[in-house]
Design a protein around this motif. Structure first.
Motif, PDB file in Angstrom:
ATOM      1  N   LYS A 234     -19.845 -18.710   1.530  1.00 49.07           N
ATOM      2  CA  LYS A 234     -20.556 -18.434   0.288  1.00 49.07           C
ATOM      3  C   LYS A 234     -19.599 -17.806  -0.720  1.00 49.07           C
ATOM      4  CE  LYS A 234     -25.178 -17.690   2.229  1.00 49.07           C
ATOM      5  NZ  LYS A 234     -26.326 -16.729   2.348  1.00 49.07           N
ATOM      6  N   PHE A 235     -19.796 -18.135  -1.972  1.00 50.87           N
ATOM      7  CA  PHE A 235     -19.008 -17.525  -3.034  1.00 50.87           C
ATOM      8  C   PHE A 235     -19.783 -16.333  -3.592  1.00 50.87           C
ATOM      9  CE2 PHE A 235     -17.284 -21.814  -2.888  1.00 50.87           C
ATOM     10  CZ  PHE A 235     -15.919 -21.557  -2.982  1.00 50.87           C
ATOM     11  N   ILE A 236     -19.146 -15.176  -3.566  1.00 49.75           N
ATOM     12  CA  ILE A 236     -19.797 -13.962  -4.037  1.00 49.75           C
ATOM     13  C   ILE A 236     -18.869 -13.232  -5.012  1.00 49.75           C
ATOM     14  CG2 ILE A 236     -21.146 -13.667  -1.926  1.00 49.75           C
ATOM     15  CD1 ILE A 236     -19.126 -11.486  -1.111  1.00 49.75           C
ATOM     16  N   GLU A 237     -19.462 -12.346  -5.788  1.00 45.72           N
ATOM     17  CA  GLU A 237     -18.698 -11.522  -6.722  1.00 45.72           C
ATOM     18  C   GLU A 237     -18.336 -10.206  -6.028  1.00 45.72           C
ATOM     19  OE1 GLU A 237     -19.231 -11.121 -11.370  1.00 45.72           O
ATOM     20  OE2 GLU A 237     -20.510  -9.668 -10.343  1.00 45.72           O
ATOM     21  N   GLU A 238     -17.058  -9.871  -6.064  1.00 48.32           N
ATOM     22  CA  GLU A 238     -16.576  -8.671  -5.380  1.00 48.32           C
ATOM     23  C   GLU A 238     -15.903  -7.730  -6.374  1.00 48.32           C
ATOM     24  OE1 GLU A 238     -14.429  -8.024  -1.173  1.00 48.32           O
ATOM     25  OE2 GLU A 238     -13.140  -8.966  -2.662  1.00 48.32           O
ATOM     26  N   LYS A 239     -16.180  -6.426  -6.251  1.00 49.05           N
ATOM     27  CA  LYS A 239     -15.521  -5.423  -7.079  1.00 49.05           C
ATOM     28  C   LYS A 239     -14.121  -5.150  -6.515  1.00 49.05           C
ATOM     29  CE  LYS A 239     -17.764  -1.728  -8.250  1.00 49.05           C
ATOM     30  NZ  LYS A 239     -18.616  -0.508  -8.116  1.00 49.05           N
ATOM     31  N   ILE A 240     -13.151  -5.107  -7.406  1.00 50.07           N
ATOM     32  CA  ILE A 240     -11.767  -4.900  -6.972  1.00 50.07           C
ATOM     33  C   ILE A 240     -11.076  -3.892  -7.888  1.00 50.07           C
ATOM     34  CG2 ILE A 240     -11.458  -7.158  -5.883  1.00 50.07           C
ATOM     35  CD1 ILE A 240      -9.803  -7.491  -8.831  1.00 50.07           C
ATOM     36  N   MET A 241      -9.927  -3.457  -7.443  1.00 53.63           N
ATOM     37  CA  MET A 241      -9.098  -2.560  -8.244  1.00 53.63           C
ATOM     38  C   MET A 241      -7.648  -2.744  -7.811  1.00 53.63           C
ATOM     39  SD  MET A 241      -9.588   1.556  -8.764  1.00 53.63           S
ATOM     40  CE  MET A 241      -9.314   1.957  -7.030  1.00 53.63           C
ATOM     41  N   ASN A 242      -6.735  -2.665  -8.763  1.00 51.08           N
ATOM     42  CA  ASN A 242      -5.307  -2.769  -8.450  1.00 51.08           C
ATOM     43  C   ASN A 242      -4.689  -1.380  -8.323  1.00 51.08           C
ATOM     44  OD1 ASN A 242      -4.938  -5.616  -8.398  1.00 51.08           O
ATOM     45  ND2 ASN A 242      -5.074  -5.651 -10.612  1.00 51.08           N
ATOM     46  N   ILE A 243      -3.755  -1.273  -7.390  1.00 48.66           N
ATOM     47  CA  ILE A 243      -2.974  -0.052  -7.219  1.00 48.66           C
ATOM     48  C   ILE A 243      -1.503  -0.430  -7.305  1.00 48.66           C
ATOM     49  CG2 ILE A 243      -2.277   1.744  -5.588  1.00 48.66           C
ATOM     50  CD1 ILE A 243      -5.061   1.892  -4.583  1.00 48.66           C
ATOM     51  N   GLY A 244      -0.772   0.260  -8.158  1.00 48.51           N
ATOM     52  CA  GLY A 244       0.657   0.005  -8.310  1.00 48.51           C
ATOM     53  C   GLY A 244       1.473   1.114  -7.671  1.00 48.51           C
ATOM     54  N   PHE A 245       2.419   0.733  -6.829  1.00 42.75           N
ATOM     55  CA  PHE A 245       3.302   1.678  -6.162  1.00 42.75           C
ATOM     56  C   PHE A 245       4.734   1.441  -6.607  1.00 42.75           C
ATOM     57  CE2 PHE A 245       0.364   2.823  -2.651  1.00 42.75           C
ATOM     58  CZ  PHE A 245       0.723   4.152  -2.509  1.00 42.75           C
ATOM     59  N   VAL A 246       5.452   2.512  -6.897  1.00 37.64           N
ATOM     60  CA  VAL A 246       6.902   2.452  -7.062  1.00 37.64           C
ATOM     61  C   VAL A 246       7.490   3.546  -6.173  1.00 37.64           C
ATOM     62  CG1 VAL A 246       8.854   2.691  -8.632  1.00 37.64           C
ATOM     63  CG2 VAL A 246       6.775   1.552  -9.406  1.00 37.64           C
ATOM     64  N   ILE A 247       8.443   3.192  -5.317  1.00 39.16           N
ATOM     65  CA  ILE A 247       8.989   4.150  -4.357  1.00 39.16           C
ATOM     66  C   ILE A 247      10.514   4.188  -4.439  1.00 39.16           C
ATOM     67  CG2 ILE A 247       7.066   3.908  -2.742  1.00 39.16           C
ATOM     68  CD1 ILE A 247       8.821   2.006  -1.095  1.00 39.16           C
ATOM     69  N   ASP A 248      11.070   5.274  -3.979  1.00 38.34           N
ATOM     70  CA  ASP A 248      12.510   5.436  -3.833  1.00 38.34           C
ATOM     71  C   ASP A 248      12.886   4.914  -2.448  1.00 38.34           C
ATOM     72  OD1 ASP A 248      15.113   6.270  -3.477  1.00 38.34           O
ATOM     73  OD2 ASP A 248      14.761   8.341  -4.097  1.00 38.34           O
ATOM     74  N   GLU A 249      13.506   3.740  -2.415  1.00 34.59           N
ATOM     75  CA  GLU A 249      13.754   3.088  -1.133  1.00 34.59           C
ATOM     76  C   GLU A 249      14.800   3.793  -0.281  1.00 34.59           C
ATOM     77  OE1 GLU A 249      15.966  -0.411  -0.566  1.00 34.59           O
ATOM     78  OE2 GLU A 249      16.861  -0.417  -2.554  1.00 34.59           O
ATOM     79  N   ARG A 250      15.522   4.755  -0.842  1.00 41.63           N
ATOM     80  CA  ARG A 250      16.563   5.446  -0.086  1.00 41.63           C
ATOM     81  C   ARG A 250      15.997   6.413   0.935  1.00 41.63           C
ATOM     82  NH1 ARG A 250      19.607   8.490  -4.685  1.00 41.63           N
ATOM     83  NH2 ARG A 250      17.442   9.145  -4.963  1.00 41.63           N
ATOM     84  N   ILE A 251      14.764   6.852   0.740  1.00 42.93           N
ATOM     85  CA  ILE A 251      14.216   7.946   1.530  1.00 42.93           C
ATOM     86  C   ILE A 251      14.111   7.604   3.008  1.00 42.93           C
ATOM     87  CG2 ILE A 251      12.115   9.294   1.917  1.00 42.93           C
ATOM     88  CD1 ILE A 251      11.730   9.373  -1.093  1.00 42.93           C
ATOM     89  N   CYS A 252      13.631   6.408   3.315  1.00 38.30           N
ATOM     90  CA  CYS A 252      13.544   5.982   4.720  1.00 38.30           C
ATOM     91  C   CYS A 252      13.602   4.459   4.758  1.00 38.30           C
ATOM     92  CB  CYS A 252      12.279   6.512   5.396  1.00 38.30           C
ATOM     93  SG  CYS A 252      10.743   6.027   4.599  1.00 38.30           S
ATOM     94  N   ASP A 253      13.714   3.892   5.946  1.00 35.59           N
ATOM     95  CA  ASP A 253      13.924   2.451   6.045  1.00 35.59           C
ATOM     96  C   ASP A 253      12.641   1.686   5.746  1.00 35.59           C
ATOM     97  OD1 ASP A 253      12.525   1.563   8.702  1.00 35.59           O
ATOM     98  OD2 ASP A 253      13.618   3.387   9.246  1.00 35.59           O
ATOM     99  N   GLY A 254      12.808   0.392   5.449  1.00 37.34           N
ATOM    100  CA  GLY A 254      11.696  -0.444   5.045  1.00 37.34           C
ATOM    101  C   GLY A 254      10.623  -0.589   6.101  1.00 37.34           C
ATOM    102  N   PHE A 255      11.014  -0.618   7.375  1.00 37.81           N
ATOM    103  CA  PHE A 255      10.036  -0.751   8.456  1.00 37.81           C
ATOM    104  C   PHE A 255       9.087   0.443   8.475  1.00 37.81           C
ATOM    105  CE2 PHE A 255       8.483  -0.467  12.787  1.00 37.81           C
ATOM    106  CZ  PHE A 255       8.185  -1.791  13.091  1.00 37.81           C
ATOM    107  N   TYR A 256       9.657   1.641   8.277  1.00 41.14           N
ATOM    108  CA  TYR A 256       8.842   2.862   8.277  1.00 41.14           C
ATOM    109  C   TYR A 256       7.943   2.896   7.048  1.00 41.14           C
ATOM    110  CZ  TYR A 256       7.706   7.776   9.142  1.00 41.14           C
ATOM    111  OH  TYR A 256       7.045   8.955   9.412  1.00 41.14           O
ATOM    112  N   TYR A 257       8.494   2.514   5.905  1.00 40.55           N
ATOM    113  CA  TYR A 257       7.689   2.443   4.681  1.00 40.55           C
ATOM    114  C   TYR A 257       6.513   1.488   4.861  1.00 40.55           C
ATOM    115  CZ  TYR A 257       9.840   5.071   0.823  1.00 40.55           C
ATOM    116  OH  TYR A 257      10.252   6.054  -0.030  1.00 40.55           O
ATOM    117  N   ALA A 258       6.768   0.331   5.469  1.00 43.16           N
ATOM    118  CA  ALA A 258       5.706  -0.656   5.668  1.00 43.16           C
ATOM    119  C   ALA A 258       4.605  -0.094   6.562  1.00 43.16           C
ATOM    120  CB  ALA A 258       6.294  -1.931   6.279  1.00 43.16           C
ATOM    121  N   ALA A 259       4.998   0.637   7.599  1.00 41.78           N
ATOM    122  CA  ALA A 259       4.009   1.255   8.490  1.00 41.78           C
ATOM    123  C   ALA A 259       3.180   2.288   7.739  1.00 41.78           C
ATOM    124  CB  ALA A 259       4.715   1.896   9.680  1.00 41.78           C
ATOM    125  N   ALA A 260       3.834   3.044   6.861  1.00 38.63           N
ATOM    126  CA  ALA A 260       3.118   4.045   6.070  1.00 38.63           C
ATOM    127  C   ALA A 260       2.138   3.383   5.108  1.00 38.63           C
ATOM    128  CB  ALA A 260       4.117   4.915   5.312  1.00 38.63           C
TER     129      ALA A 260
END
Length: 282
Positions: A234-260
């Motif tokens: 079925k096609f339904i109308e869904e409420k949505i919202m966008n969230i924008g993230f900008v991070i300092d990639e030096r802090i920890c590795d990408g795998f850990y960031y992805a888990a977070a």
């Protein structure tokens, strides 16, 4: 001890990571951006549940802040920061935000800093945020937070002196001698900065992180929207919202960031989990 930071402690990292701040010296060199669309159905269902049980109305912000603080508690490496090529672990979970004192073009803005333990429920976050925000909007108490007092004290200072003061703060920050009063007043010395652009009718932005200070992430919350999705044929109308993230990639590795990030969005998809004890096991 002399040259010991007041907002964090030095940590050792793997040999490869030691070179990263030497290659990417400033945060502007190391920004990674992510724009994520989220469904608001879990938010609305949880807000209705809490209201039916307590008579208290939560907002989306209370859930997002609770999820953010919980993620920082459970994935502590994202609370690290880099100063002068060295890695530090922050002592506290601190989130900065901008508050507009009235919804008019001429109304003044200020910044507030909120400290969390990381185990707060959305109801507890509501109490923390509302107390500070309402005090800032109250004409009897506004302008009395550390940032406002500091800025107002310098408001009539000549520009060349201001340049010297800002340069001095940056230098003292690099050698770990920045005064406690400056740390308390600075919105740029925090775990993350959050801005709610939806409150002024804008969508989420990918906002840069400031080179001044120690912030490692900037989160932008957009306005509510709707879209058509297909569920169970079925096609339904869904409420949505966008969230924008900008991070300092030096802090920890990408795998850990992805888990977070997965942890953070897991809480947004099921806010009831924010009522459970802190989970440090996975």
């Amino acid at each position: 001890m002399f040259f010991r930071r007041k907002d964090g402690y030095k940590i050792e990292v793997d040999p490869f990571s030691r070179f990263i701040p030497l290659i990417m010296k400033e945060r502007n060199d190391a920004l990674v951006a992510l724009n994520q669309e989220i469904s608001l159905e879990p938010f609305d269902a949880y807000i209705r549940k809490v209201y039916d049980e307590t008579g208290i109305r939560l907002s989306y912000m209370h859930i997002i802040y609770a999820a953010m603080a919980r993620t920082y508690r459970e994935k502590p490496k994202i609370n690290q920061f880099i100063i002068n090529g060295r890695y530090y672990m922050r002592n506290e979970i601190i989130i900065s935000m901008v508050v507009k004192k009235a919804m008019t073009e001429d109304a003044a803005e200020t910044t507030l800093k909120f400290k969390f333990k990381g185990d707060e429920t959305p109801l507890q976050v509501r109490e923390i945020l509302n107390k500070e925000i309402q005090a800032e909007k109250d004409t009897n108490t506004d302008g009395k937070n550390a940032t406002d007092i500091f800025v107002k004290g310098l408001s009539k200072t000549p520009l060349f002196i201001l340049k010297f003061l800002v340069g001095s703060i940056k230098f003292l920050d690099k050698i770990n001698m920045i005064p406690s009063s400056a740390l308390e007043a600075s919105p740029f010395h925090a775990s993350a900065f959050i801005t709610n652009l939806g409150s002024i009718g804008l969508d989420a932005a990918l906002h840069h992180i400031y080179n001044l200070g120690t912030i490692g992430a900037f989160l932008s919350i957009g306005k509510k929207g709707k879209k058509i999705v297909k569920k169970k044929d079925k096609f339904i109308e869904e409420k949505i919202m966008n969230i924008g993230f900008v991070i300092d990639e030096r802090i920890c590795d990408g795998f850990y960031y992805a888990a977070a990030m997965r942890r953070f969005f897991r809480y947004l998809n099921n806010p009831e989990k924010l009522e459970e004890p802190v989970n440090l096991d996975d």
